[in-house]
Structure formats: structure tokens, C-alpha cells
Design a protein around this motif. Structure first.
Motif, mmCIF file in Angstrom:
data_model
loop_
_atom_site.group_PDB
_atom_site.id
_atom_site.type_symbol
_atom_site.label_atom_id
_atom_site.label_comp_id
_atom_site.label_asym_id
_atom_site.label_seq_id
_atom_site.Cartn_x
_atom_site.Cartn_y
_atom_site.Cartn_z
ATOM 1 N N TRP A 1 -7.172 12.967 33.197
ATOM 2 C CA TRP A 1 -6.401 14.209 33.129
ATOM 3 C C TRP A 1 -5.720 14.539 34.450
ATOM 4 O O TRP A 1 -5.354 15.689 34.712
ATOM 5 N N GLY A 2 -5.508 13.486 35.246
ATOM 6 C CA GLY A 2 -4.763 13.641 36.490
ATOM 7 C C GLY A 2 -3.891 12.424 36.743
ATOM 8 O O GLY A 2 -4.064 11.362 36.135
ATOM 9 N N ASP A 3 -2.916 12.556 37.643
ATOM 10 C CA ASP A 3 -2.018 11.467 37.988
ATOM 11 C C ASP A 3 -2.720 10.471 38.898
ATOM 12 O O ASP A 3 -3.515 10.872 39.777
ATOM 13 N N ILE A 4 -2.416 9.190 38.724
ATOM 14 C CA ILE A 4 -3.032 8.148 39.536
ATOM 15 C C ILE A 4 -1.960 7.132 39.931
ATOM 16 O O ILE A 4 -1.167 6.682 39.091
ATOM 17 N N SER A 5 -1.953 6.751 41.184
ATOM 18 C CA SER A 5 -1.018 5.737 41.666
ATOM 19 C C SER A 5 -1.630 4.353 41.469
ATOM 20 O O SER A 5 -2.761 4.090 41.899
ATOM 21 N N PHE A 6 -0.884 3.479 40.807
ATOM 22 C CA PHE A 6 -1.347 2.120 40.527
ATOM 23 C C PHE A 6 -0.543 1.120 41.353
ATOM 24 O O PHE A 6 0.700 1.173 41.389
ATOM 25 N N GLN A 7 -1.271 0.213 41.998
ATOM 26 C CA GLN A 7 -0.640 -0.863 42.746
ATOM 27 C C GLN A 7 -0.045 -1.871 41.767
ATOM 28 O O GLN A 7 -0.666 -2.205 40.746
ATOM 29 N N VAL B 1 1.320 6.920 37.783
ATOM 30 C CA VAL B 1 1.128 7.064 36.343
ATOM 31 C C VAL B 1 0.576 8.450 36.070
ATOM 32 O O VAL B 1 -0.497 8.820 36.551
ATOM 33 N N LYS B 2 1.337 9.209 35.310
ATOM 34 C CA LYS B 2 0.979 10.602 35.056
ATOM 35 C C LYS B 2 -0.242 10.688 34.134
ATOM 36 O O LYS B 2 -0.644 9.719 33.498
ATOM 37 N N ASP B 3 -0.799 11.896 34.078
ATOM 38 C CA ASP B 3 -2.005 12.083 33.273
ATOM 39 C C ASP B 3 -1.745 11.768 31.810
ATOM 40 O O ASP B 3 -0.676 12.039 31.272
ATOM 41 N N ARG B 4 -2.752 11.185 31.157
ATOM 42 C CA ARG B 4 -2.704 10.850 29.735
ATOM 43 C C ARG B 4 -1.367 10.190 29.368
ATOM 44 O O ARG B 4 -0.619 10.663 28.527
ATOM 45 N N SER B 5 -1.119 9.074 29.991
ATOM 46 C CA SER B 5 0.126 8.360 29.677
ATOM 47 C C SER B 5 -0.070 6.858 29.855
ATOM 48 O O SER B 5 -1.040 6.395 30.456
ATOM 49 N N ILE B 6 0.860 6.123 29.284
ATOM 50 C CA ILE B 6 0.865 4.658 29.360
ATOM 51 C C ILE B 6 2.213 4.218 29.908
ATOM 52 O O ILE B 6 3.257 4.739 29.507
ATOM 53 N N VAL B 7 2.177 3.243 30.803
ATOM 54 C CA VAL B 7 3.392 2.724 31.419
ATOM 55 C C VAL B 7 3.491 1.233 31.134
ATOM 56 O O VAL B 7 2.488 0.504 31.242
ATOM 57 N N ILE B 8 4.687 0.782 30.748
ATOM 58 C CA ILE B 8 4.935 -0.644 30.531
ATOM 59 C C ILE B 8 6.036 -1.093 31.474
ATOM 60 O O ILE B 8 7.134 -0.516 31.484
ATOM 61 N N LEU B 9 5.741 -2.122 32.241
ATOM 62 C CA LEU B 9 6.723 -2.722 33.128
ATOM 63 C C LEU B 9 6.943 -4.175 32.731
ATOM 64 O O LEU B 9 6.022 -4.850 32.260
ATOM 65 N N SER B 10 8.174 -4.648 32.932
ATOM 66 C CA SER B 10 8.500 -6.045 32.658
ATOM 67 C C SER B 10 9.176 -6.645 33.880
ATOM 68 O O SER B 10 10.064 -6.027 34.481
ATOM 69 N N ASP B 11 8.762 -7.820 34.215
ATOM 70 C CA ASP B 11 9.321 -8.537 35.365
ATOM 71 C C ASP B 11 10.262 -9.615 34.837
ATOM 72 O O ASP B 11 9.852 -10.531 34.120
ATOM 73 N N PHE B 12 11.548 -9.447 35.126
ATOM 74 C CA PHE B 12 12.466 -10.497 34.697
ATOM 75 C C PHE B 12 13.567 -10.681 35.730
ATOM 76 O O PHE B 12 13.747 -9.872 36.644
ATOM 77 N N SER B 13 14.320 -11.739 35.568
ATOM 78 C CA SER B 13 15.346 -12.121 36.521
ATOM 79 C C SER B 13 16.424 -11.060 36.610
ATOM 80 O O SER B 13 16.765 -10.398 35.621
ATOM 81 N N LEU B 14 16.998 -10.913 37.799
ATOM 82 C CA LEU B 14 18.088 -9.958 37.990
ATOM 83 C C LEU B 14 19.296 -10.306 37.144
ATOM 84 O O LEU B 14 20.149 -9.471 36.877
#
Length: 703
Positions: A646-652, A688-701
Motif C-alpha cells: 500500500w505504498g510506492d516502491i522503487s525497483f532496480q 512502482v506505485k502502490d497496488r500496481s503492476i508495471v510491464i517493461l520491454s527491452d527491444f532495439s531502438l
């Protein structure tokens, strides 16, 4: 009025009487051939059988009664007759006479007009369950009437089964009636709540990204099997395993209803959408001793149903009876039903309601080597169909993992009920769920323990017809089932839900924001899980049942799809549509083998992280997990962060492999800011904000 008096009286409708001959025991049911129709039914202990023929389905009096001669019209336990000059469209029923002795397992009542268990069409207008339930009451005026159907006359054109693999399937559980019954569906009045109504909404299904519709029961069920004043809406009260339900046709004509069902299937197939039927081979609408006489009970109760040592109906289904799949006669009914839906109706697969019942022997004991399950598995007609098990029953038998693990092959898939409960708990921020989350999102290897299994045999879902909708999961702490007329006793008490501050609907923007985000979290978790995703109609627009978690008897707007939700919750629809489109394009979610945990340059793998890389927090108090997924061959690299704290957390962030990280989705952001693939440049952390899911994708420029 009894059959003897009817045979002699002059009120019998005028119609040309048919000549008859002995007929043949096979096939069972009514079969059109040159010169007439062969009728055959099974009864071991009947003393006599009569075939009643009706000019019109509403008629209370037949135009001809044919008494079957046990010397000429009986072979072993099969009663049969050939009716000359008869053909498609002839309405009929049986009167079966014998001993009424429940203590012996005999329930004959010669006053009842019984439907044919093998009939391909059933007329139900004017039916009375009450009349069918009173012993000794002649009910031909209000009985279900069977109709002769000629197979093989429909023009399927070039229809083909799509044969889409489970690995690329998105299953949409749908109630045929409820999908378009609402006047705001835009479907014309005569097509609302029908098979043709579903066909009109195919563009909507395509836009959403649905590949497979799983239809709740569509073969004939008893709408009157419900509390007084209510209607059985779901359809888990079967009368016949062959005939499409009359209520889903645009007219009462059962032959027209069959044609409309085929039209719907053909149209769905043309759009590339498969059709799976939810089939109920575990009980019938005849309930127990005090239930109605519809067919099985009045023809041979002791064969068709499980009886205990006192010859009373065994109930492993919660519905008053249990069909006896250990008996070869009932197995034949089931198997021929399945074949009929595949061969004549072009169905692509089946979801077996309370499939654990299929593993019970005659006395209820659990059989590891079930004849019923074996007969389904080895049938060549069913070889290309999908088989999905609901791997439990109402008497406590829970077999999750059993069907999918049978014989070490991939014949059966299963509804993953553990996934439903565990994802609900994690999203609700329950403690001790992170290790379980990890297992669920890679395909539940703790349940499906055979490493050679296809992970897509796990059908994972958060909501289905039974229980809260996804919208209600985030709006209600407890069930609100008073409209069902059972003083709120029905339905599950524990739903692993949360209302986030207000029970039910609210205009509080803060509560609404959390609820909207939680629905996106559910959808995101589901589509970023290995296996086959399924959700129930309307979850994509936050459909509500106003807290009713057992809406089986609510054939009204509270359980229908409300098409105005598309406007109210259009952002949820758009998010879901884009989520499906994105994940369907990833090879990482078309895997068949269990993804490896740990780095591997030769095969897809997953690494677990926490707020710090390689620092996953598995403790009971943890509410976060980060998942790095890599498909070396396809060049796919994803980073998915689950934060139900229920709080924001910074993810490496891990180092990109192919270029730079791009934001695919952040459930905390407005829907319009997702799926824009915004570049994160050289960002090393993500808040990453509270109660949330983040999706990142790594692809070529260059992509």
C-alpha cells in the motif's frame, strides 16, 4: 385420463394413422430413413411401453398411440418400432409402465409423458415442472415433447474447425442468453438472448481479441428448476444432452433452433473463433425421489442414476441425483452426445462440469482408472477436440492436477481453481502469497508436477460464472444473494474480495480509482501468466451482479451483459483489448514447456527479483515480486513488477539486452498512457506505485 381411454376415445386429433413394423434397436432415439422413422429406447424393467405421436406440439391428445409388443418390438432391454410415413418434424413422447417401488430403485409412472433421452429436438413451450412432479398425474398437455430431426441436411458450406492450440487461445466464458438479452445490446428484439444474437456480436469479440467462446449450458435444461418465482438462468439443470435449449432460439420451433445454433457456430468459425460447450454429465433436472419425471427417472432410474444401498438417489452434485457414468448405458448416452455435438454441430471442445463425478464408481468410490473418462479419451471422433475438466464435485472430491496428469499425456486441460483463489489473495494484499504467486504465474508446477506436461493444460482465471465477477471482486466484501430467495445461504461465503472502503457502488473518486486499478491488475496478472487465460463475459467492462455470487436464478438485467458498460468503463475495455493484443504477439506466452527458473542461453527462462536485483522477498510479509523473462531465440526480454503493497516502491531495473527499456503498461497510469511503448532511456530504477503492476520491454531502438 389414461392412455387406454385415449386410445379408444373419439377426441384424438384426426390425422392419418401410420403403419408400423418391428423396427430395430439401433440407433437409439428417432432416426429418419426411407419410408419412415425408427424409434428406439432403453428400459430394463418396464412392463409395457407406448409411443405417443402428436400432430402439434401444443396438443394434449395424441393422434396415434402405438403400444409396443414385447414379442415383436423388444430386443433385450431395447424397445423399438418403425413408423411408416413419419418424418422430420413429428412430435412424440413415451409412456413407460412398470412398478413404482422406490425401495427397489423403481420409479415408473405410466401417467407421465416422457421425452426421448436421445431426441435431437425438444419443444418446451407450455412445460410444467409442477405437473411432471406429481405421481399419477397425466401431464401430456404440459410435458416436454420430443421431435424427429433429420441429420445431415444443413449446408455447412466450407466450415472447418479452427483447431487453435491452447497456447494461443483466449477463452471467453459466455452465457448465450445473457450476452444479448439486454435491450441496450443493439440486437433486434426477436434475436435478443439467442444463438443469432451471439452471431451478431462477433465483431465485438474479434475487436476484444477473443479466440474461443466457452458457452454455458446450451442443451435443453429446465428453467423451472429454481426457487418459486425465479427461473433457472445458468442452465446447469439438464433434461437432454443432445437438443439445443428452446429458449435460445428466435422461435419455439426446435428444428429452427437447431438451424440457428449451426448458423452461429458457422459464423464464429468464419471469424476464426472456436466454440466450446459447457456440458453437464453429472446430474439431471429430475432431482431425487420428489423431483419430476422427465425421461431417465421414468424409463430406468436404477440404471441411469447412482443409488445407495437403500436404493435412494446418491447426491454427489448438490442437485439431488448423480448420473451413473459407471453403467455402460449412461456412458453410451454421454459418448453419443459428445459425438453428435462434434459431428453434426461442429463443436470444437467441451468443458465438463463437476468432472470429478466422472471418476466415481457405482457406489461413489473414486476410480483411478475411470471407464467414463477412458471412453472419452479414446474416442476417435473426439480426438481433435479440447477437453477441459472442472476437477471437483459438490461432495468434497477435489482432483486438481488429476485430469491433466492422466497417462502422462496432454489430452485434458483443467480449470485451475487454485489460481483463481491465490491471485485474488495476492491482489488483495494477503500475507504469505509471494511464493505462491511465483508458482501460479509460471504455470503452477506444484500442481501440474509432470515436467513434460503442456503448461497450457492449466486454464487460469480470476472469475467465472460461479462467484463474483471481476468488478464485484473489488466492490464487495461479502455476498449479497437475497434476491435468490434462500436468505443469503447460497453461494460461497469466502470470495477473497475487497471493497476498498465502500460496500457496492460509489461515486467516491478515490475508491473508484483503486477499484479500476485492481481490475487492471487482475487482467494483467492473468495475461502475464503461463498457460491458457479465461475470463467471463463482461469482466472487460467491469460488469456487476450487484454482489450476487450465485446468480443462477437471475434471468434479468442484474446478470445480463449491460452494453452501456462499454461507455461507462471504456478505459477498462481498451486496456484489456490492448493487453490481449500485446501478449498474443509474444512467443514467451506461447510456450508449451515449463519455463526454466534461472539463466539459460538456449531456452526461455525467468529470474526473480525484488526491489533490488536478485533480491526477491519471499517472506510472509512481502507483497512484491519482480519477474524478468527472456526468450533468447525470439529476442524477447520483459520485466514485470507486481507491487501489492500500500505504498510506492522503487525497483532496480536489470540491464537491457537488446537496446533500452520501454514502458508497456503501468496499471497506475490512465489507460491512454499505456501501450505507447515510451522509452525509458538510461533509467536504472522505476518507481512502482502502490497496488500496481508495471510491464517493461527491452527491444532495439530500431523497432
Amino acid at each position: 385420463m389414461n392412455s387406454t381411454s385415449l386410445q379408444a376415445n373419439e377426441k384424438t386429433p384426426s390425422a392419418a394413422k401410420h403403419g408400423i413394423s418391428a423396427g430395430k434397436p439401433a440407433p437409439l432415439g428417432s432416426t429418419v430413413s426411407d419410408g419412415g422413422v425408427n424409434f428406439s429406447m432403453y428400459s430394463k424393467n418396464a412392463r409395457s411401453v407406448e409411443l405417443w405421436l402428436f400432430k402439434n406440439p401444443e396438443d394434449a391428445v395424441p393422434y396415434q398411440i402405438i403400444k409396443l409388443d414385447p414379442e415383436k418390438n423388444r430386443s433385450y432391454h431395447y424397445w423399438h418400432v418403425f413408423v411408416e410415413g413419419a418424418g422430420e418434424g413429428l412430435y412424440y413422447g413415451y409412456k413407460v409402465h412398470g412398478e413404482y417401488a422406490p425401495s427397489k430403485g423403481l420409479h415408473f409412472d405410466g401417467s407421465k409423458l416422457l421425452s426421448d433421452p436421445f431426441a435431437k429436438g425438444i419443444y418446451g413451450a407450455g412445460y410444467s415442472r409442477g405437473d411432471a412432479s406429481v405421481f399419477g398425474l397425466e401431464n401430456s398437455a404440459t410435458a416436454l415433447k420430443s421431435v424427429v430431426v433429420a441429420d445431415g441436411t444443413y449446408d455447412w458450406e466450407d466450415d472447418r474447425h479452427p483447431r487453435r492450440p491452447l497456447s494461443s487461445s483466449v477463452i471467453y466464458e459466455m452465457h448465450v442468453g445473457g450476452f444479448t438479452a439486454n435491450p441496450n445490446s443493439g440486437v433486434s428484439p426477436e434475436k435478443r438472448g439467442t444463438f443469432l444474437g451471439v452471431a451478431e456480436k462477433i465483431p465485438y469479440l474479434k475487436e476484444l481479441g477473443i479466440t474461443t467462446v466457452e458457452l454455458m449450458p446450451v442443451y435443453v435444461f429446465d428453467p423451472q428448476d429454481a426457487p418459486l418465482g425465479l427461473e433457472n438462468y445458468w442452465g446447469y439443470s439438464p433434461v437432454n444432452f443432445f437438443a439445443p435449449h428452446w429458449g435460445y432460439g428466435s422461435s419455439p420451433d426446435p428444428i429452427a433452433t437447431i438451424r440457428e445454433f449451426k448458423d452461429m457456430v458457422k459464423a464464429l468459425h468464419k471469424a476464426g473463433i472456436e466454440v466450446i460447450l459447457d456440458v453437464v454429465y453429472n446430474h439431471t433436472a429430475e432431482s431425487g425421489r420428489n423431483g419430476p419425471w422427465l425421461n431417465f427417472k421414468g424409463q430406468e432410474a436404477g440404471v441411469y442414476y447412482m443409488l445407495d444401498e437403500n436404493k435412494q438417489f446418491s447426491d454427489y452434485t448438490g442437485c439431488g441425483n448423480t448420473v451413473n457414468v459407471s453403467d455402460p448405458i449412461l456412458r453410451r448416452v454421454m459418448r453419443e452426445s459428445l459425438r453428435y455435438w462434434v459431428e453434426q454441430m461442429h463443436i470444437d471442445g467441451f468443458r465438463f462440469d463437476l468432472a470429478a463425478v466422472l471418476t466415481r464408481g457405482e457406489d461413489g468410490q473414486v476410480l483411478v482408472n475411470s471407464p467414463a473418462v477412458n471412453s472419452i479419451e479414446v474416442d476417435p471422433v473426439l480426438a481433435d477436440t479440447k477437453l477441459i475438466a472442472e476437477a471437483w464435485d459438490a461432495a468434497g472430491l477435489y482432483q486438481l492436477g488429476f485430469f491433466a496428469g492422466r497417462n502422462g499425456d496432454t489430452r485434458w486441460a483443467e480449470w485451475n481453481g487454485a489460481y483463481r483463489d491465490d491471485i485474488r489473495k495476492f491482489i488483495r494484499s494477503d500475507e504469505g502469497m509471494v511464493p505462491i504467486l511465483a508458482a501460479r504465474i509460471i504455470g503452477s508446477p506444484d500442481i501440474y508436477v509432470n515436467p513434460h506436461q503442456d503448461i497450457n493444460q492449466s486454464i487460469h482465471f480470476v472469475s467465472c460464472h460461479d462467484g463474483f465477477t471481476m468488478g464485484d471482486l473489488v466492490s464487495y466484501n461479502c455476498k449479497h444473494n437475497l434476491p435468490n430467495g434462500e436468505d443469503n445461504r447460497d453461494g460461497l461465503d469466502e470470495n477473497f474480495s475487497c471493497n476498498y472502503g465502500v460496500e457496492g457502488a460509489t461515486d467516491d473518486p478515490a475508491v473508484e480509482a483503486v477499484r479500476e486499478r485492481q481490475v487492471r491488475n487482475f487482467m494483467t496478472a492473468m495475461f502475464f501468466t503461463q498457460g491458457t487465460p479465461m475470463f467471463v463475459m463482461g469482466d472487460e467492462v467491469r460488469r456487476t451482479q450487484f454482489g450476487n455470487n450465485n446468480a443462477y436464478c437471475q434471468n434479468n438485467p442484474s446478470a445480463w451483459f449491460d452494453w452501456n458498460d462499454l461507455e461507462r468503463h471504456g478505459q477498462t475495455f481498451e486496456y484489456t483489448r490492448k493487453l490481449i493484443e500485446y501478449t498474443q504477439g509474444l512467443s514467451l506466452f506461447e510456450l508449451k514447456d515449463l519455463i526454466k527458473v534461472g539463466h539459460d542461453i538456449n531456452r526461455p527462462y525467468v529470474l526473480w527479483h525484488g526491489a533490488a536485483l536478485n533480491g526477491a522477498d519471499w517472506s510472509p510479509s512481502s507483497h512484491t515480486l519482480a519477474m524478468e523473462m527472456v526468450h533468447p531465440e525470439k529476442g524477447e526480454h520483459l520485466y514485470v513488477v507486481f507491487n501489492m503493497y500500500w505504498g510506492d516502491i522503487s525497483f532496480q531495473l536489470p540491464k537491457p539486452i537488446h537496446g533500452r527499456w520501454h514502458l508497456v503498461a503501468d496499471t497506475f497510469l490512465p489507460a491512454g498512457e499505456n501501450f505507447t511503448f515510451r522509452e525509458l532511456y538510461d533509467q536504472e530504477n522505476y518507481m512502482v506505485k502502490d497496488r500496481s503492476i508495471v510491464i517493461l520491454s527491452d527491444f532495439s531502438l530500431k523497432k
